[in-house]
Design an enzyme around this catalytic site. Structure first.
Site, PDB file in Angstrom:
ATOM      1  N   CYS A  69       0.861  -1.172   0.000  1.00  0.00           N
ATOM      2  CA  CYS A  69       0.000   0.000   0.000  1.00  0.00           C
ATOM      3  C   CYS A  69       0.897   1.220   0.000  1.00  0.00           C
ATOM      4  CB  CYS A  69      -0.846   0.051   1.265  1.00  0.00           C
ATOM      5  SG  CYS A  69      -2.010  -1.315   1.406  1.00  0.00           S
ATOM      6  N   GLY A  78      -0.482   0.511  -4.991  1.00  0.00           N
ATOM      7  CA  GLY A  78      -1.780  -0.114  -4.760  1.00  0.00           C
ATOM      8  C   GLY A  78      -2.830   0.470  -5.665  1.00  0.00           C
ATOM      9  N   ASN A 109       0.541   0.813   5.824  1.00  0.00           N
ATOM     10  CA  ASN A 109       1.275   0.009   4.847  1.00  0.00           C
ATOM     11  C   ASN A 109       2.070  -1.032   5.622  1.00  0.00           C
ATOM     12  OD1 ASN A 109       4.214   0.595   2.790  1.00  0.00           O
ATOM     13  ND2 ASN A 109       2.749  -1.061   2.664  1.00  0.00           N
ATOM     14  N   GLY A 110       1.909  -2.300   5.241  1.00  0.00           N
ATOM     15  CA  GLY A 110       2.620  -3.384   5.928  1.00  0.00           C
ATOM     16  C   GLY A 110       1.636  -4.425   6.406  1.00  0.00           C
ATOM     17  N   CYS A 170      12.828  -3.746   3.784  1.00  0.00           N
ATOM     18  CA  CYS A 170      12.478  -4.727   2.741  1.00  0.00           C
ATOM     19  C   CYS A 170      13.303  -4.495   1.477  1.00  0.00           C
ATOM     20  CB  CYS A 170      10.995  -4.595   2.401  1.00  0.00           C
ATOM     21  SG  CYS A 170      10.515  -5.496   0.916  1.00  0.00           S
ATOM     22  N   TYR A 191      11.792  -4.258  -6.801  1.00  0.00           N
ATOM     23  CA  TYR A 191      10.589  -4.184  -7.628  1.00  0.00           C
ATOM     24  C   TYR A 191       9.619  -3.087  -7.234  1.00  0.00           C
ATOM     25  CZ  TYR A 191       5.928  -5.381  -9.306  1.00  0.00           C
ATOM     26  OH  TYR A 191       4.683  -5.327  -9.856  1.00  0.00           O
ATOM     27  N   SER A 230       9.255  -3.209 -15.058  1.00  0.00           N
ATOM     28  CA  SER A 230       9.982  -3.673 -13.871  1.00  0.00           C
ATOM     29  C   SER A 230      11.457  -3.973 -14.114  1.00  0.00           C
ATOM     30  CB  SER A 230       9.286  -4.905 -13.305  1.00  0.00           C
ATOM     31  OG  SER A 230       9.083  -5.870 -14.329  1.00  0.00           O
ATOM     32  N   ASP A 251      12.961  -8.181 -13.037  1.00  0.00           N
ATOM     33  CA  ASP A 251      13.382  -8.010 -11.648  1.00  0.00           C
ATOM     34  C   ASP A 251      13.226  -9.281 -10.822  1.00  0.00           C
ATOM     35  OD1 ASP A 251      10.416  -7.362 -11.832  1.00  0.00           O
ATOM     36  OD2 ASP A 251      10.736  -7.614  -9.693  1.00  0.00           O
ATOM     37  N   CYS A 286       6.094 -13.521   1.553  1.00  0.00           N
ATOM     38  CA  CYS A 286       6.383 -12.367   2.425  1.00  0.00           C
ATOM     39  C   CYS A 286       5.304 -12.292   3.492  1.00  0.00           C
ATOM     40  CB  CYS A 286       6.377 -11.080   1.604  1.00  0.00           C
ATOM     41  SG  CYS A 286       6.666  -9.624   2.644  1.00  0.00           S
ATOM     42  N   CYS A 292      15.642  -6.864   5.205  1.00  0.00           N
ATOM     43  CA  CYS A 292      14.915  -8.135   5.238  1.00  0.00           C
ATOM     44  C   CYS A 292      14.974  -8.700   3.834  1.00  0.00           C
ATOM     45  CB  CYS A 292      13.461  -7.918   5.646  1.00  0.00           C
ATOM     46  SG  CYS A 292      12.483  -9.444   5.495  1.00  0.00           S
ATOM     47  N   CYS A 347      12.196 -13.389   1.688  1.00  0.00           N
ATOM     48  CA  CYS A 347      11.599 -14.070   0.535  1.00  0.00           C
ATOM     49  C   CYS A 347      12.659 -14.779  -0.300  1.00  0.00           C
ATOM     50  CB  CYS A 347      10.789 -13.077  -0.309  1.00  0.00           C
ATOM     51  SG  CYS A 347      11.703 -11.629  -0.856  1.00  0.00           S
TER      52      CYS A 347
END
Ligand code: AMP
Length: 468
Positions: free
Chosen positions: A2, A28, A102-103, A245, A251, A292, A355, A391, A443, A446
């Site tokens: 988001c 989003g 967001n998150g 992240c 991306y 991308s 990507d 994720c 992080c 993924c």
């Protein structure tokens, strides 16, 4: 994923929030909303759809006040439903509160079960509502104190922008998973109660550029920033290791943004260069998967000394493929979105750069398309490592079973996508490209499976009421 936006002390607060959301639209596309705050009274316009579809002059005129918060939504928790559109607003004993998030909270289900056992009634199935319910149950005498009491119970990722009373508050989780940046609109905007400056908070700096604001600094991981007529005050939650992240750089973010002092564009060029060093290919031309793969493909071409061409053309009037909730539409979407330039590709050995590979379906169709356009060889190069895990912190990745790299080797994936060769950037190469100097500030769960915060599921079924 988001995008969030907040503005304090501007005569055109809602208009600037609307513009800011336009710049954050890539984060989003399912719904958009702005809630303005006129001396403590909130006014809301929220709807499913793109920012351009949700707002018009008339609607923006219904959003008075010098404070506003905005949100663009891309469902990762809770359903893609009208009742989940943000900013969420509630009435409670300290007034009306609006929140944009967001998150993903990893303990939202647990908290929700506890709250329901104590008598809470939930209106949405978004994890964000848990924050409001926790606030309502805190005994403190001020909404910011209530917020603090709520935040200490949250685990996982949150970049929040909120307004209530005559304040704007921005908060970022202690790991700093998602971006959140403080800026100031250029020029003075004096107001007897709110002071001289117009402050803004946004997920990405590209939102500041559009509204003529300048970046002041990133909101720190674990920081709770309160902006009101008395100025800016920060408090801190208990510190945790920073875990920004890395996929934002790969991306998600726009390449014209600067996140946590790293320019996304430069990071992507570097990813492409490193990829060319790690995964060279005997080829005639480098082409990107637009949009991308564009910046990384330029880096790859520069490093490899190969020509860069736009061998695939994107139709910009079709939304991002992942946004469509139905599988059938996504598969169809690749053809809707991309077409090959046969004149460029005929008889060539082509390196195509993207990507990431998630399910592998996009790459497979793209390889087919490039071959059909006459390429003699197709070498796929990916500017991030294989995505092997979902994720838990807000990127919309499918379940592990759907991730092609979780059950297949690189060779098997190459066969599935029908490429002559496939090469990914290494985790170390990726971290070096984002300026990681050895300490783990990112992080990359993924890619590595090392999750900084464990997901706490309860197996509850969230959806019991379907709205149409
Ligand atoms: P797939 O067909 O699942 O392998 O899709 C890979 C493509 O989706 C790549 O072109 C990526 O740019 C894009 N992509 C990767 N992650 C996401 C995401 N979370 N949301 C939308 N698109 C994504």
């Amino acid at each position: 994923m988001c995008g969030v936006f907040g503005i304090f002390n501007h005569p055109e607060a809602a208009n600037l929030a609307y513009l800011g959301l336009h710049a954050l639209q890539h984060r989003g596309q399912e719904s958009a909303g702005v809630v303005s705050n006129e001396r403590g009274t909130l006014h809301a316009v929220r709807q499913m759809g793109y920012v351009a579809d949700v707002f018009d002059q008339g609607r923006l005129a219904q959003l008075p006040g010098r404070l506003a918060v905005g949100h663009v939504r891309y469902t990762t928790a809770g359903g893609s439903l009208p009742k989940n559109i943000q900013p969420l607003t509630v009435e409670y004993r300290h007034g009306s509160v609006a929140i944009a998030h967001n998150g993903n909270l990893v303990n939202a289900d647990q908290l929700r079960e506890e709250l329901e056992a104590e008598g809470s009634i939930f209106h949405t199935n978004s994890d964000t509502e848990v924050v409001l319910q926790l606030m309502a149950r805190s005994a403190d005498h001020d909404w910011v104190e209530n917020l603090f009491a709520a935040l200490v119970r949250l685990r996982g990722a949150y970049s929040l922008v909120m307004t209530a009373g005559e304040r704007l508050v921005a908060a970022r989780d202690p790991h700093g998973f998602r971006p959140l940046i403080l800026g100031r609109v250029k020029g003075d905007h004096p107001h007897p109660h709110y002071g001289k400056h117009a402050w803004v908070v946004a997920s990405e700096t590209c939102a500041f550029d559009l509204i003529d604001a300048e970046k002041v600094r990133d909101i720190e991981p674990g920081e709770v920033l309160v902006i009101d007529g008395e100025g800016l005050r920060s408090s801190r939650l208990k510190p945790q290791p920073k875990r920004f992240c890395v996929f934002e750089h790969v991306y998600f973010a726009r390449p014209d943004s600067v996140l946590d002092d790293v320019a996304v564009y430069e990071a992507r060029v570097e990813m492409g260069r490193a990829l060319a060093r790690e995964q060279p290919a005997a080829a005639d031309v480098v082409i990107p998967v637009p949009d991308s793969g564009v910046v990384a493909a330029m880096g790859y071409a520069k490093e490899a000394g190969l020509p860069f061409e736009m061998g695939l053309i994107r139709n910009h009037y079709v939304g991002r493929t992942f946004i469509e909730p139905k599988d059938s539409i996504r598969h169809f979407g690749v053809k809707l979105k991309l077409n090959a330039v046969a004149q460029l590709l005929r008889g060539k050995r082509v390196v195509v750069v993207d990507d990431s590979i998630v399910r592998g379906t996009t790459s497979r169709k793209i390889v087919k398309m490039i071959r059909a356009a006459g390429a003699s060889e197709v070498h796929v190069r990916i500017s991030s490592p294989p995505v092997t895990g979902p994720c838990h912190y807000g990127i919309d990745t499918p379940t592990r079973a759907e991730l092609i790299a979780s059950g297949h080797s690189v060779e098997e994936t190459a066969r599935f996508i029908e490429a002559d060769s496939l090469g990914y950037l290494s985790p170390a190469g990726l971290l070096a490209a984002v300026g990681e100097d050895g300490e783990e500030n990112f992080c990359s769960a993924c890619f590595t499976g090392r999750y900084p915060v464990a997901l706490q599921t309860t197996g509850r079924r969230q959806l019991r009421l379907i709205e149409v």
